[in-house]
Design an enzyme around this catalytic site. Sequence first.
Site: not given
Ligand code: 13P
Length: 254
Positions: A10-12, A96, A98, A168, A174, A214
């Site tokens: 997931n590159w966000k 997600h 976020e 998650e 993160g 993470s």
């Molecule tokens: P990180 O791997 O940066 O913790 O993010 C996880 C994530 O939100 C994947 O969708």
Amino acid sequence: MSRKYLIAGNWKMNKTASEAADLIREIHAAVGSQTTVQVCVCPPFTSLAAASELVEQSEIILGAQDMSPHASGAYTGEISAEMLRDLYVGFVILGHSERRQYYGETNQSVNAKVLAAVQNNLKPIYCIGETLEEREAGQTLEVVRSQVREGLENFPAASVENLVLAYEPVWAIGTGKTATDEMAQEVHADIRKVLVELFGEGPGASVRILYGGSMKPENAAGLLAQPDVDGGLIGGASLTSRAFSGIVEAVLEA
Ligand code: 13P
């Protein structure tokens, strides 16, 4: 029941289209030809067209990070399932944390997206997970169970094979704090129970449940060795080929 591992990046909101193209070429060179582990990259919408052409010659599957529940029409800024299908997108991340946190998405609004995705032959990666507050209050399983039940309401039994879940824990995203192997397995096993309740033994056992939060090459092997951890949804570590391919290799070497 053997489930094929899925490692999804997931590159966000990272990478321009040309940066995305470079990264996909690197991932392709490293792990894009093997078929043991399914590999998926989910760049921003603006990179999907370029990415689509690049993954055509590889085993890498393209994913999107969100989708409108509506088919078409006056929804400024939105992207439909048909638009994604047209670019050969296979997976779509939905719900997600976020998006729940910053854009007001709820189990109910994400449910509409999940149903629209499967109706259009897109495979949803439906994200769930508790906040730190909820974990500390001992509510983890309760929160995750309602996310599963409400987000998957009316999910068609015939499409269960196309469903992917991603656990998650919000406090692990993160932050560098990963759930321990045992913590992840405990929640994954509980999610599996709910899936079996909803869809029956065989179909419930066929759904892949990814861990996200993470995950990196150093901790991937332990998490992925858990019986109900069927892959990873990777944020930060999916932004370099070295780290992302390292996670795929952790599965291949296991
Ligand atoms: P990180 O791997 O940066 O913790 O993010 C996880 C994530 O939100 C994947 O969708």
